[in-house]
Design a protein around this motif. Structure first.
Motif, PDB file in Angstrom:
ATOM      1  N   UNK A 169       5.720  -0.907   2.601  1.00 16.21           N
ATOM      2  CA  UNK A 169       4.794  -0.408   3.613  1.00 16.21           C
ATOM      3  C   UNK A 169       3.509  -0.061   2.888  1.00 16.21           C
ATOM      4  N   UNK A 170       3.678   0.872   1.919  1.00 18.50           N
ATOM      5  CA  UNK A 170       2.464   1.109   1.199  1.00 18.50           C
ATOM      6  C   UNK A 170       2.047  -0.099   0.153  1.00 18.50           C
ATOM      7  N   UNK A 171       2.663  -1.021  -0.219  1.00 20.58           N
ATOM      8  CA  UNK A 171       2.118  -2.262  -0.824  1.00 20.58           C
ATOM      9  C   UNK A 171       1.205  -2.820   0.123  1.00 20.58           C
ATOM     10  N   UNK A 172       1.784  -3.222   1.501  1.00 20.95           N
ATOM     11  CA  UNK A 172       1.235  -3.768   2.466  1.00 20.95           C
ATOM     12  C   UNK A 172      -0.183  -3.139   2.817  1.00 20.95           C
ATOM     13  N   UNK A 173      -0.106  -1.705   2.838  1.00 19.05           N
ATOM     14  CA  UNK A 173      -1.414  -0.899   3.014  1.00 19.05           C
ATOM     15  C   UNK A 173      -2.406  -1.174   1.986  1.00 19.05           C
ATOM     16  N   UNK A 174      -2.116  -1.257   0.754  1.00 14.87           N
ATOM     17  CA  UNK A 174      -3.048  -1.496  -0.158  1.00 14.87           C
ATOM     18  C   UNK A 174      -3.831  -2.937   0.168  1.00 14.87           C
ATOM     19  N   UNK A 175      -2.753  -3.898   0.376  1.00 18.14           N
ATOM     20  CA  UNK A 175      -3.514  -5.014   0.681  1.00 18.14           C
ATOM     21  C   UNK A 175      -4.554  -4.973   1.762  1.00 18.14           C
ATOM     22  N   UNK A 176      -3.796  -4.074   2.589  1.00 15.03           N
ATOM     23  CA  UNK A 176      -4.980  -3.876   4.189  1.00 15.03           C
ATOM     24  C   UNK A 176      -6.132  -3.055   3.656  1.00 15.03           C
ATOM     25  N   UNK A 177      -6.215  -2.266   2.420  1.00  9.65           N
ATOM     26  CA  UNK A 177      -7.408  -1.654   2.012  1.00  9.65           C
ATOM     27  C   UNK A 177      -8.184  -2.982   1.431  1.00  9.65           C
ATOM     28  N   UNK A 178      -7.863  -3.823   0.732  1.00  7.02           N
ATOM     29  CA  UNK A 178      -8.487  -4.973   0.103  1.00  7.02           C
ATOM     30  C   UNK A 178      -9.187  -5.746   1.201  1.00  7.02           C
ATOM     31  N   UNK A 179      -8.175  -5.883   2.245  1.00  7.40           N
ATOM     32  CA  UNK A 179      -8.919  -6.867   3.393  1.00  7.40           C
ATOM     33  C   UNK A 179     -10.074  -6.054   3.877  1.00  7.40           C
ATOM     34  N   UNK A 180      -9.791  -4.826   4.508  1.00  2.00           N
ATOM     35  CA  UNK A 180     -10.935  -4.044   5.094  1.00  2.00           C
ATOM     36  C   UNK A 180     -12.075  -3.906   4.329  1.00  2.00           C
ATOM     37  N   UNK A 181     -12.135  -3.795   3.047  1.00  3.69           N
ATOM     38  CA  UNK A 181     -13.286  -3.889   2.241  1.00  3.69           C
ATOM     39  C   UNK A 181     -13.890  -5.088   2.048  1.00  3.69           C
ATOM     40  N   UNK A 182     -12.953  -6.153   2.001  1.00  4.39           N
ATOM     41  CA  UNK A 182     -13.832  -7.581   2.093  1.00  4.39           C
ATOM     42  C   UNK A 182     -14.407  -7.833   3.366  1.00  4.39           C
ATOM     43  N   UNK A 183     -13.677  -7.692   4.492  1.00  2.00           N
ATOM     44  CA  UNK A 183     -14.348  -7.773   5.558  1.00  2.00           C
ATOM     45  C   UNK A 183     -15.753  -6.704   5.754  1.00  2.00           C
ATOM     46  N   UNK A 184     -15.650  -5.610   5.424  1.00  2.00           N
ATOM     47  CA  UNK A 184     -17.014  -4.702   5.322  1.00  2.00           C
ATOM     48  C   UNK A 184     -17.904  -5.401   4.431  1.00  2.00           C
ATOM     49  N   UNK A 185     -17.592  -6.033   3.470  1.00  2.00           N
ATOM     50  CA  UNK A 185     -18.822  -6.765   2.585  1.00  2.00           C
ATOM     51  C   UNK A 185     -19.151  -7.909   3.400  1.00  2.00           C
TER      52      UNK A 185
ATOM     53  N   UNK B  84      12.984  -5.289   4.759  1.00  2.00           N
ATOM     54  CA  UNK B  84      11.465  -5.580   4.857  1.00  2.00           C
ATOM     55  C   UNK B  84      11.153  -6.088   6.263  1.00  2.00           C
ATOM     56  N   UNK B  85      11.768  -6.856   6.585  1.00  2.00           N
ATOM     57  CA  UNK B  85      11.629  -7.801   7.901  1.00  2.00           C
ATOM     58  C   UNK B  85      11.673  -6.594   9.141  1.00  2.00           C
ATOM     59  N   UNK B  86      12.835  -5.950   8.990  1.00  2.00           N
ATOM     60  CA  UNK B  86      13.172  -5.034   9.895  1.00  2.00           C
ATOM     61  C   UNK B  86      12.125  -3.801  10.077  1.00  2.00           C
ATOM     62  N   UNK B  87      11.686  -3.338   8.879  1.00  2.00           N
ATOM     63  CA  UNK B  87      10.235  -2.457   8.832  1.00  2.00           C
ATOM     64  C   UNK B  87       9.078  -2.953   9.554  1.00  2.00           C
ATOM     65  N   UNK B  88       8.687  -4.363   9.107  1.00  2.00           N
ATOM     66  CA  UNK B  88       7.737  -4.897   9.579  1.00  2.00           C
ATOM     67  C   UNK B  88       7.680  -4.983  11.176  1.00  2.00           C
ATOM     68  N   UNK B  89       8.722  -5.496  11.757  1.00  2.00           N
ATOM     69  CA  UNK B  89       9.091  -5.451  12.909  1.00  2.00           C
ATOM     70  C   UNK B  89       9.026  -4.357  13.794  1.00  2.00           C
ATOM     71  N   UNK B  90       9.448  -3.247  13.225  1.00  2.00           N
ATOM     72  CA  UNK B  90       9.513  -1.813  13.594  1.00  2.00           C
ATOM     73  C   UNK B  90       7.936  -1.525  13.840  1.00  2.00           C
ATOM     74  N   UNK B  91       7.144  -1.521  12.804  1.00  2.00           N
ATOM     75  CA  UNK B  91       5.560  -1.154  12.691  1.00  2.00           C
ATOM     76  C   UNK B  91       5.007  -1.876  13.726  1.00  2.00           C
ATOM     77  N   UNK B  92       4.959  -3.197  13.755  1.00  2.00           N
ATOM     78  CA  UNK B  92       4.244  -4.020  14.890  1.00  2.00           C
ATOM     79  C   UNK B  92       4.575  -3.745  16.262  1.00  2.00           C
ATOM     80  N   UNK B  93       5.847  -3.693  16.586  1.00  2.00           N
ATOM     81  CA  UNK B  93       6.210  -3.188  18.042  1.00  2.00           C
ATOM     82  C   UNK B  93       5.746  -2.143  18.387  1.00  2.00           C
ATOM     83  N   UNK B  94       5.713  -0.938  17.501  1.00  2.00           N
ATOM     84  CA  UNK B  94       5.210   0.357  18.057  1.00  2.00           C
ATOM     85  C   UNK B  94       3.948   0.216  17.918  1.00  2.00           C
ATOM     86  N   UNK B  95       3.277  -0.428  16.903  1.00  2.00           N
ATOM     87  CA  UNK B  95       1.693  -0.601  16.800  1.00  2.00           C
ATOM     88  C   UNK B  95       1.334  -1.254  18.239  1.00  2.00           C
ATOM     89  N   UNK B  96       1.767  -2.300  18.570  1.00  2.00           N
ATOM     90  CA  UNK B  96       1.578  -3.071  19.722  1.00  2.00           C
ATOM     91  C   UNK B  96       1.475  -2.132  20.728  1.00  2.00           C
TER      92      UNK B  96
END
Length: 745
Positions: free
Chosen positions: A53-69, A1-13
């Motif tokens: 990753x999809x679990x994190x993305x579900x949490x991301x949707x929650x935060x996106x809609x919370x911020x939109x609210x 999980x940590x490796x996946x998160x590191x890969x995602x954030x490095x490439x995203x950055x």
């Protein structure tokens, strides 16, 4: 999980930096990063555990809609005006229908076609905001209309998600079931808003002194996820619950702090969500579905431009404004991905739909600035080639719509509106209280007391709890100024006014009858007499009346608290600004530059009204607000001028304000360099025998005496009335040229 998160954030950055450099939206960078880290790109390491990753993305949707609210306010719906309402409804209905037709034409399943319509119905708020900023259009009149349409689209998108979920679960277009779901949605929406807006701002105000940044963040996220759980238990989506809590917190005085605290968390999980979107992009599938992608892209561009232009036009705006609005909305963005994710989570859409929508979104987002720029030549072409009668008819319709939009509502409409709002909110709260009482209170009392005593106690507690709300249903706004005006001036209104009063009384009686019948199974005359007596007690009780007035007063104060604060500090335009949108005039803020030549001058000296045909409505200076400033009011650097005028006048005023800075030479920085030098007082020095006050070092040479050096190398600051003596070593500070002149003296 940590490796996946590191890969995602490095490439995203890395992609974020690249897309920032290219001047493209960061969202596209995240999608590309997801593709690079996904299973369909073999040149780089790919994510191993996509479930996390999809679990994190579900949490991301929650935060996106919370911020939109948090950026949304229920009051905004009431203030966006008829133009935004008409345009948004035309766009959404038209695009859903068009998307369904295109999906069906491609031979897709009915649910795929329906979800496609929902995905292409919403424009991207984030992308349009950025495009307007990049193109310098935020102060144009049409941009206010576009942003109002986007506000309404955002809330309708959340409602659309609930409707699509209902259709997907039932797998049918059952009109009765759909109506029941919408009624359920409206009920809980009003209930959560009414209760939440009464309770949460009050608690936050009382605990404000205890709320550090860390505490406020934890409390806000706790409320967010608590509402997510509660909404899910009621059959709604998690995203809907997050949006509701965000919109409730948006009405509190702490909303801005919460938004800043949540923003980094939202950005992190939001990035993971968009990366997960990119991970689903399959190049082979995109090539295979190239033709549908092209067709849907053209559908979005042509459909949004057409329906938005038509919607704004029929709402009473000019042809030019309508085209400018229409060509600004020709893209899909965040909600397209969220609705696509909803379809996949419900397992009702095909796998190919997600990457197709991502491809369409990328193309339309990229074309957004060009479409906005295209509006002006298209308007010129339309005015030149359309029949003159048609153009004239559109302009007359626009002017008539503007005139109608500014007319005051009749007393009857005002009375009915206030009455319905009051009765609806208090009735929903009363229903909720009654349901909770029978769910928890009655069983609890039955377990403690004998049957008859427990039922009597339950009836007393329930009716006392309902008392303030039943009092409001019957008497609040009943005999208002509008009521008295209608009763006195027009006898035709007397029967309907009497009917409204009687109907409100019997509605309140209905709640009392329901409680008595359910608890005691009373019928006929006994229940009527007891119920009538209970209503008379509620209406005559001073305690219940005070409690009812207190509840309404607190609710109204909580509802207006943030609006009043933001208007005072200039963070939000005043209410009258939205009315100006229906005219040629509009409202904008301008900041006086720090080096402006206007600084220090009065409004009378600047003569802005005659020079630019604009009006300065207010001046914001730090925490001070000056409304309707007098002609002798001076302008200071960093003042914010709230100005009313037309687009043309605003542009001329803005250009002059920006160019009002003081002209400086290119080598001003070199000549302004400050240096420290020593001056030795000799026999023939002009400073010999003179005091600091008399020597003119500060007045004539524009230099500052830092100190006088003693023989042992120490500096001291002499008194201003002690004369210089031969041999004194004086250290002076000044600009390079001024010190050089002093040394020559």
């Amino acid at each position: 999980m940590i490796k996946d998160l590191a890969l995602i954030l490095i490439i995203a950055g890395a992609m974020t930096l690249l897309f920032k450099k290219l001047g493209q939206p960061v969202v596209l960078g995240y999608i590309v990063a997801g593709f690079l880290a996904g299973p369909h790109f073999g040149l780089l390491p790919s994510v191993a555990d996509t479930v996390n990753v999809h679990l994190w993305s579900d949490i991301g949707v929650i935060f996106l809609l919370f911020a939109l609210g948090l950026e949304f306010s229920f009051k905004k719906i009431l203030k966006v005006g008829g133009t935004a309402v008409v345009a948004a409804m035309v766009i959404i209905v038209g695009m859903i229908f068009l998307g369904f037709i295109v999906g069906s034409f491609c031979g897709w399943k009915r649910m795929d076609a329906l979800f496609l319509g929902g995905m292409i119905a919403m424009s991207s708020t984030t992308i349009i905001y950025k495009a307007f900023d990049d193109l310098g259009l935020r102060k144009k009149q049409f941009t206010g209309l576009v942003l109002s349409i986007l506000i309404l689209e955002d809330i309708l998108a959340v409602v659309l998600m609930v409707v699509l979920s209902t259709i997907a679960v039932s797998n049918s277009f059952n009109g009765l079931e759909l109506a029941r779901s919408i009624a359920k949605l409206a009920f809980f929406l009003i209930l959560w808003f009414a209760v939440g807006l009464y309770v949460i701002p009050t608690l936050l105000k009382k605990a404000r002194k205890l709320m550090s940044g860390e505490t406020l963040l934890v409390v806000a996220l706790g409320l967010c996820f608590g509402m997510v759980v509660f909404a899910a238990s009621m059959g709604f989506s998690a995203a809907f619950g997050a949006f509701i809590m965000g919109s409730i917190l948006a009405e509190t005085l702490e909303a801005e702090r919460i938004d800043k605290l949540v923003s980094p968390v939202k950005d992190l999980f939001g990035a993971v969500f968009f990366v997960s979107v990119g991970m689903m992009v399959d190049p082979a599938m995109i090539i295979h579905y190239a033709l549908p992608i092209i067709v849907i892209t053209l559908t979005v561009i042509v459909g949004q431009a057409t329906f938005a232009t038509l919607g704004v036009l029929i709402s009473g705006q000019s042809l030019k404004t309508s085209i400018e609005c229409g060509f600004s909305l020709t893209q899909i963005g965040e909600f397209a991905f969220i609705i696509a994710a909803l379809g996949q989570s419900l397992k009702v859409t095909s796998d190919f739909l997600y990457p197709i929508v991502v491809a369409v979104s990328v193309i339309t987002i990229f074309l957004t600035p060009y479409m906005i720029r295209l509006a002006e030549p298209v308007n010129a072409f339309m005015e030149k080639h359309l029949p003159k009668k048609l153009v004239s008819l559109a302009e007359r319709f626009a002017s008539r719509g503007a005139a109608t939009a500014t007319q005051d509502k009749s007393a009857w409409r005002s009375y009915i509106k206030s009455t319905l709002t009051n009765v609806l909110i208090h009735s929903i709260v009363s229903i909720a209280l009654t349901a909770l009482a029978f769910l928890w209170l009655v069983p609890f009392l039955d377990s403690l007391l004998p049957a008859t005593i427990s039922r009597i106690a339950a009836a007393i507690v329930i009716l006392l709890a309902l008392g303030p709300f039943l009092y409001a249903i019957i008497l609040r706004h009943t005999f208002s100024d509008d009521f008295k005006k209608l009763w006195a001036e027009n006898r035709n209104y007397v029967p309907p006014l009497v009917f409204v009063v009687v109907a409100r009384f019997f509605l309140a009686m209905g709640f009392v009858f329901y409680v008595l019948f359910t608890l005691f199974h009373l019928r006929g005359i006994p229940v009527f007499l007891i119920g009538f007596g209970a209503i008379l007690f509620i209406l005559s009780s001073r305690l219940i009346r005070r409690q009812s007035l207190k509840i309404e007063s607190n609710f109204r104060d909580n509802l207006r608290a943030r609006q009043v604060q933001e208007e005072y500090y200039g963070k939000k335009q005043p209410e009258y600004a939205s009315r100006l949108l229906s005219k040629d005039l509009h409202f904008a803020d301008f900041t006086v530059p720090g080096d402006s030549a206007w600084a220090g001058q009065t409004l009378a000296e600047l003569n802005l009204g005659r020079r630019f045909s604009i009006h300065v409505a207010s001046i914001l200076r730090g925490n001070l607000r000056i409304n309707i400033p007098e002609a002798n009011e001076r302008i200071f650097p960093q003042d914010v001028l709230q100005v009313i005028g037309t687009d043309k006048d605003m542009e001329a005023f803005s250009t002059e304000l920006r160019s009002s800075g003081k002209v400086q030479d290119d080598d001003v920085a070199i000549r302004s360099e400050m240096i420290l030098r020593q001056v030795i007082v000799h026999e023939g020095s002009p400073f010999n025998g003179k005091t600091i006050r008399e020597c003119g070092i500060r007045g004539d040479y524009h230099c500052l005496i830092a100190g006088i050096e003693t023989k042992d190398g120490k500096l001291y600051q002499p008194a201003v009335d002690i004369p210089f003596a031969v041999g004194d070593v004086v250290w002076v500070v000044g600009q390079k040229d001024d010190v050089a002149t002093l040394l020559k003296a």
